[in-house]
Write a protein that holds these residues in place. Structure first.
Motif: not given
Length: 755
Positions: A279-285, A302-308, A334-339
């Motif tokens: 829910l957090f990664m989808d931006g609903k929370k 802030a994963d580039k593959r996530a909505i949020n 703080h991980r790889s592939n983050q926006a």
């Protein structure tokens, strides 16, 4: 309590981050689930308000540890049993039935055995005499069966000897007047004693209930986790990724809270954290709260593959006791592939004891190298919070010895005055008593024979350097004395670090060399080439001008005064004591901390340490005439370009850089590791202690912005360091001599031009 004090700040920072189109991750360790479940078990699932962890802890402490006397037992109704119990004591048995000490048994001799055998035969012949006994009142002989025997003391009397005579009574039921009187007195005393015990017991119970009532009425903060979720919109807006099974939710009517399970019919308890994370990664929370128990294997960057893909603001409400665990929790966002990279906010109160957490984390972060001291510059240095260092251990030992009055304190304790020694003695006595109360000072006595009323004791050797234990025990002290003891510790630590910096022995990692003008002189010289890799070691020579002109200094002071930032003590100062016949001048401006001042000198620019006002006034006097300040400033600015502050007769000559405005700086860059051992050996031969230590520096030219990172080689040590490398010296045998001549000529020429 410390966590609850940060809740308003967490809520404020979270709302600010959401307003800036960011999302929030709050990290903590404890969820308060145990206290919540205890309250729900005791009062039911519906409560008036959220559970207060401190209140429940206090209530439990009082319930389990308040000293109550034993509840008195009621007297037995059978008076005869009491009388017999009172007279049950024999010579060999105590009142409570414990066997008393008797003479040790020894085997009988032959004569005693003969006597015993004779007495046995006499006993058999006199058995008939037991049927007649002597009356204890008239001393007359009578039939035992017709005499009365006292059920308490066993006294035998004739019924007619009593006054009045006793008739129609069983012998076992009769009690003599003496025993009856004593029994009545015993019963009265016993009743009075039991009444007093009952009164004391009921009074203690009443006091306990009153303390519990006062504790319940205290305005103590609620569970931080429930409080944050409630203030930020409830479970519908906040994703909770923790290890607890249930939570308290405010009722729809706004009055009271209800305990409910975190999982639903569609989602099992094992999958509820993954559901909240999604829910957090989808931006609903847009707000997530994570704990160590529930966030294992969870990625919230802030994963580039996530909505949020909003930037994460990571707030640490509670730091763990282990720095490695803190780093692990930071890695959740703080991980790889983050926006975008997250923002970290470490929150802790001004309580001295709580800084132990920041100390542990700072020490671990500093050890990571590039994260805090490398070229990427991840953030400001955390050395100010790293108390568990060699300097911190030394400061702790100095403070302990000062409090135990083994040595004098090097600084004046907070709230004390050097002119009033009584305040210092009172502080030492209070601090010693505080250390006794938390178990740091052991084997303490109130009064050591010399000064009655003062606590004494000792500190074991293992605790003398244990900064972690000191900061941990400090949390057990009242806030006022806690902050004062911690302020004394940090003052001593600052003094030790300043002394190390003055002696040029301070190890601060990669040091940035700063000056008004930094220029690279000539072409860098290759001094070593590795035969295997072909990589080279290069010697860079820089010229530094650290000085501050009168125009710049006066403009700085004028702008502060126009902007309303200047205090009454801001201005130009002259040293009270002359050094080699010369006075020194400086500009003092109040710093970020009230009572401390930034120092700017004409020869060396801005100092790294802010000077306290008492030290400033004790060493310098304020100049009220700008003309006088200008003459002294410009004279020192000019003289410092040609010589050090020791004058033209300095033993080190042009190698000395103390107080010199224009300096030569030599840095070895390029390939360093293969020749590191040779450099250490060469520096160890230097006479001055400050020249023996290897220092890694970073320097950037002011004209071309060329940045060099390498080892700083003192001017006096360059020849010794370069002598061991034969590869280059075979081609350029006179390089050392040429370097010295070039250095002397350049310094003389630059001094003339800049003067």
């Amino acid at each position: 309590m410390c966590m609850s004090a940060k809740v308003p700040t967490v809520v404020e920072l979270s709302k600010q981050a959401l307003a800036e189109n960011k999302c929030v991750v709050v990290g903590l360790q404890s969820t308060g689930e145990a206290r919540t479940e205890e309250a729900v078990t005791k009062h039911g699932p519906e409560l008036d308000d959220f559970v207060s962890g401190p209140r429940e802890l206090l209530l439990k402490f009082v319930e389990e540890n308040y000293p109550l006397p034993e509840k008195p037992e009621s007297l037995p109704e059978d008076v005869k049993k009491i009388s017999r119990k009172r007279h049950s004591t024999r010579h060999g048995v105590s009142f409570k039935g414990r066997v008393r000490k008797v003479t040790k048994w020894q085997p009988a001799s032959e004569e005693e055995s003969d006597d015993y055998s004779k007495s046995g035969s006499d006993h058999e012949s006199n058995e008939s005499d037991d049927e007649f006994q002597i009356c204890d009142m008239c001393s007359g002989e009578g039939d035992r069966k017709q005499m009365l025997r006292c059920s308490c003391c066993g006294k035998l009397v004739h019924p007619e000897c009593l006054d009045p005579p006793v008739i129609d009574i069983m012998s076992e039921e009769w009690t003599c007047s003496s025993c009856k009187q004593k029994t009545d007195e015993y019963l009265l005393a016993r009743q009075a004693y039991m009444k007093e015990l009952t009164k004391r017991y009921e009074g203690a119970v009443e006091r306990k209930m009153k303390i519990l009532e006062i504790t319940r009425s205290l305005d103590l903060p609620n569970n931080p986790l429930d409080d944050i979720i409630d203030q930020l919109g409830g479970p519908d807006s906040v994703a909770e990724i923790t290890g607890r099974r249930g939570m308290l939710v405010r009722a729809s009517c706004g009055k009271g809270v209800t305990y409910q399970a975190r999982n639903t019919k569609d989602i099992s308890l094992e999958m509820v954290n993954m559901h909240e994370k999604q829910l957090f990664m989808d931006g609903k929370k847009l707000i997530a709260i994570i704990s160590e128990a529930g966030s294992a294997g969870v990625s919230l960057q802030a994963d580039k593959r996530a909505i949020n893909q909003r930037r994460r603001v990571h707030l640490t409400l509670e730091l763990p006791w282990s720095a490695d665990r803190a780093i692990q929790q930071f890695g959740r966002t703080h991980r790889s592939n983050q926006a975008s990279a997250p923002e970290y906010r470490l929150l802790f109160t001004n309580l001295g004891g709580e800084r132990r957490f920041a100390s542990i984390v700072a020490k671990r972060l500093e050890s990571l190298g590039a994260l805090t001291q490398g070229d990427r510059r991840a953030g400001p240095s955390l050395s100010a919070y790293n108390y568990d260092s060699s300097y911190g251990k030394k400061a702790l030992m100095v403070m302990y010895k000062g409090i135990l009055e083994q040595e004098s304190l090097p600084v004046v304790p907070p709230g004390c005055s050097a002119k009033n020694p009584e305040t210092i003695a009172e502080f030492i006595c209070t601090a010693k008593a505080a250390l006794v109360s938390v178990g740091i000072v052991r084997d303490s006595l109130l009064g050591n024979g010399k000064e009655p009323g003062k606590p004494s004791g000792l500190i074991v050797d293992s605790d003398m350097h244990d900064v972690g234990r000191f900061l941990n025990r400090l949390l057990g002290l009242p806030p006022e004395i806690q902050n004062k003891v911690f302020a004394l510790f940090t003052s001593i630590l600052d003094l030790i670090i300043q002394n190390a910096r003055t002696e040029e022995n301070l190890d601060s990692g990669i040091v940035d060399i700063k000056a008004k003008i930094i220029e690279l002189q000539g072409k860098p010289k290759t001094v070593f080439v590795d035969q295997v890799s072909g990589a080279s070691t290069v010697l860079f020579t820089f010229t530094l001008d650290r000085g501050v002109t009168w125009e710049f200094a006066s403009t700085l002071l004028e702008e502060r005064r126009k902007g309303g930032f200047a205090s009454t003590n801001d201005g130009f100062y002259e040293s009270k004591r002359e050094w080699l016949g010369r006075s020194h001048f400086l500009l003092a401006c109040e710093g970020s901390i009230p009572g401390t001042f930034k120092i700017v000198r004409p020869a060396s620019g801005e100092a790294t340490r802010e000077m306290p006002l008492p030290e400033l006034k004790s060493k310098y006097k304020k100049i009220h005439s700008l003309e006088e300040a200008r003459d002294g400033w410009e004279d020192e600015y000019e003289v410092s370009s040609r010589q050090c502050m020791h004058g033209p007769k300095c033993k080190l000559g042009h190698y000395c850089t103390v107080g010199r405005r224009i300096q030569e700086l030599n840095v070895l860059g390029g390939l360093i590791l293969p020749i590191w051992t040779e450099i250490e050996k060469a520096l160890s031969k230097q006479a001055r202690q400050s020249y023996k230590r290897i220092r890694v520096v970073r320097i950037e030219t002011t004209t071309e912005n060329q940045r060099i990172v390498g080892l700083l080689i003192p001017n006096a040590a360059v020849e010794t360091v370069l002598q061991g490398w034969d590869l280059i010296w075979d081609k350029e045998p006179n390089l050392i001599w040429v370097w010295e001549e070039e250095t002397r000529n350049r310094m003389a020429k630059d001094g003339e031009n800049r003067a």
